[in-house]
Design a protein around this motif. Structure first.
Motif, mmCIF file in Angstrom:
data_model
loop_
_atom_site.group_PDB
_atom_site.id
_atom_site.type_symbol
_atom_site.label_atom_id
_atom_site.label_comp_id
_atom_site.label_asym_id
_atom_site.label_seq_id
_atom_site.Cartn_x
_atom_site.Cartn_y
_atom_site.Cartn_z
ATOM 1 N N ASP A 179 0.845 -1.189 0.000
ATOM 2 C CA ASP A 179 0.000 0.000 0.000
ATOM 3 C C ASP A 179 0.884 1.245 0.000
ATOM 4 O OD1 ASP A 179 -2.349 -1.505 0.164
ATOM 5 O OD2 ASP A 179 -2.265 -1.568 2.369
ATOM 6 N N PRO A 180 0.478 2.313 -0.661
ATOM 7 C CA PRO A 180 1.283 3.539 -0.622
ATOM 8 C C PRO A 180 1.417 4.045 0.802
ATOM 9 C CG PRO A 180 -0.921 3.972 -1.485
ATOM 10 C CD PRO A 180 -0.784 2.487 -1.412
ATOM 11 N N GLY A 181 2.646 4.340 1.214
ATOM 12 C CA GLY A 181 2.897 4.787 2.576
ATOM 13 C C GLY A 181 3.514 3.715 3.453
ATOM 14 N N GLN A 182 3.510 2.451 2.999
ATOM 15 C CA GLN A 182 4.097 1.383 3.795
ATOM 16 C C GLN A 182 5.629 1.392 3.674
ATOM 17 O OE1 GLN A 182 1.735 -2.171 2.443
ATOM 18 N NE2 GLN A 182 1.230 -2.281 4.630
ATOM 19 N N SER A 210 4.934 8.386 -2.272
ATOM 20 C CA SER A 210 4.331 7.156 -2.773
ATOM 21 C C SER A 210 2.826 7.338 -2.919
ATOM 22 C CB SER A 210 4.620 5.996 -1.817
ATOM 23 O OG SER A 210 3.957 4.818 -2.221
ATOM 24 N N MET A 211 2.203 7.995 -1.932
ATOM 25 C CA MET A 211 0.769 8.283 -2.027
ATOM 26 C C MET A 211 0.484 9.220 -3.195
ATOM 27 S SD MET A 211 -0.254 8.852 1.976
ATOM 28 C CE MET A 211 0.633 7.983 3.278
ATOM 29 N N ALA A 212 1.316 10.253 -3.361
ATOM 30 C CA ALA A 212 1.106 11.210 -4.459
ATOM 31 C C ALA A 212 1.205 10.524 -5.812
ATOM 32 C CB ALA A 212 2.138 12.330 -4.362
ATOM 33 N N ARG A 213 2.193 9.652 -5.973
ATOM 34 C CA ARG A 213 2.349 8.940 -7.237
ATOM 35 C C ARG A 213 1.156 8.028 -7.507
ATOM 36 N NH1 ARG A 213 8.765 7.590 -6.081
ATOM 37 N NH2 ARG A 213 9.627 9.217 -7.453
ATOM 38 N N THR A 214 0.621 7.454 -6.436
ATOM 39 C CA THR A 214 -0.498 6.528 -6.568
ATOM 40 C C THR A 214 -1.802 7.254 -6.892
ATOM 41 O OG1 THR A 214 0.567 5.064 -4.964
ATOM 42 C CG2 THR A 214 -1.765 4.689 -5.404
#
Length: 351
Positions: free
Chosen positions: A35-38, A126-130
């Protein structure tokens, strides 16, 4: 593959700033779901000693065949310096994970605010890219100087090509005299101007303790719902008995300290393979009891986040208050994290 507990192969390495480096890793068995952020717990032998450290995944899960971890060089940090100076394409790094619950996957929303400072940018990028192209994202990042802005070109490109992606970069100072954006520390006025609809967004905050504390006050003053504000920090855990980077490790903000030993019974803890037996007072974590008895045990965050101390419980039962450092299927298989586990009865560990 759902997770990894073994070697990943480095297929590329690139410098993001003068002291931040990204390693692109590939799992031999196929793609890694995360998951994004892990984050992953990486382990390498440094001077003949295994050293473990948690590093957030900066890449998007949309490309699971490779996973990128981004490492800030920590002065005196044995693993961060080793990863910067010695890991090259073709080398392998031991990894466990992914771990952690600081993620937009756990708190989905159509409108998101990402707030970060320093190396706290790694999980939120990672969240932004997702989320790029599928959600309304406001991204506000603070760095010491323009030279410390990791992922700057990519983030500016995302903002230029996606009208639903608003980027604000804040620099504490500008030795070159060329910075035209906000300077100094992030303030409520800067945040309000950048994101006037703060109160309507799901908020994710990652950075040093002082930054998080200041941002918490700003968000409260701007009407953000505390239940929709999620934090992760990078803090130095208690000294461990072996193999711990002297840098920082991610842990959930506000994680409770280990409870003080209660006046009550003492449990017997047996290490099955070595035959060692030790006492663990009621209310004391297994890791604390191991350290008190002089048992060398790998650990890193000591907060139930990194998974470094994971072991198998052969007999007995524990209360385990972890912060995302162990997966449900591992718990079902009898594994525990000694750092956040207190005995309910006498224990036997596979050690």
């Amino acid at each position: 593959m759902d997770g990894v507990d073994g070697d990943l192969v480095c297929v590329a390495a690139r410098d993001e700033t003068h002291d931040v480096r990204s390693l692109v890793l590939r799992a031999p068995g196929g793609g890694l779901r995360f998951d994004p952020g892990q984050y992953l717990t990486l382990t390498a032998d440094v001077g003949g000693v295994p050293v473990s450290r948690c590093y957030s995944i900066s890449s998007s899960p949309h490309r699971p065949e490779e996973v990128t971890v981004t490492v800030k060089r920590v002065p005196g940090g044995p693993l961060s310096n080793h990863l910067h100076d010695h890991v090259r394409p073709g080398d392998t790094v031991r990894a466990t994970g992914p771990l952690g619950t600081f993620s937009t996957a756990h708190h989905p929303a159509g409108r998101v605010l990402l707030l970060s400072a320093g190396s706290g940018i790694t999980p939120v990028v990672s969240m932004a890219r997702t989320l790029h192209g599928s959600a309304d994202v406001a991204f506000v990042h603070s760095a010491r100087t323009p030279a410390d802005l990791a992922f700057r070109e990519e983030l500016e490109a995302l903002a230029a090509t996606d009208p639903a992606f608003a980027l604000t970069l804040v620099c504490g100072s500008d030795p070159t005299g060329t910075w035209t954006g906000p300077r100094g520390r992030l303030t409520a006025d800067v945040l309000r101007a950048a994101v006037p609809d703060v109160a309507e967004r799901e908020v994710f905050v990652c950075g040093p303790a002082g930054y998080r504390e200041a941002v918490r006050g700003m968000l409260d003053g701007l009407g953000a719902d505390p239940d929709r504000c999620h934090e992760e920090s990078y803090v130095l855990g208690p000294p461990a008995t072996t193999g711990v980077d002297t840098g920082t490790a991610p842990t959930a903000a506000g994680a409770p300290a280990s409870p003080a030993p209660a006046a009550g019974r003492t449990f017997r803890v047996e290490l099955a393979r070595s035959g060692r037996v030790l006492d663990c007072p009621d209310g004391t974590t297994v890791l604390e009891a191991l350290a008190t008895a002089g048992v060398v045990w790998p650990s890193s965050c000591a907060e139930g986040m990194c998974g470094t101390c994971k072991t198998t419980l052969v007999g007995g039962s524990v209360d385990m208050d972890h912060q995302g450092g162990i997966r449900p299927r591992e718990v079902a298989d009898g594994k525990i994290l000694p750092c956040c586990s207190t005995p309910r009865e006498d224990l036997v560990l596979d050690a």
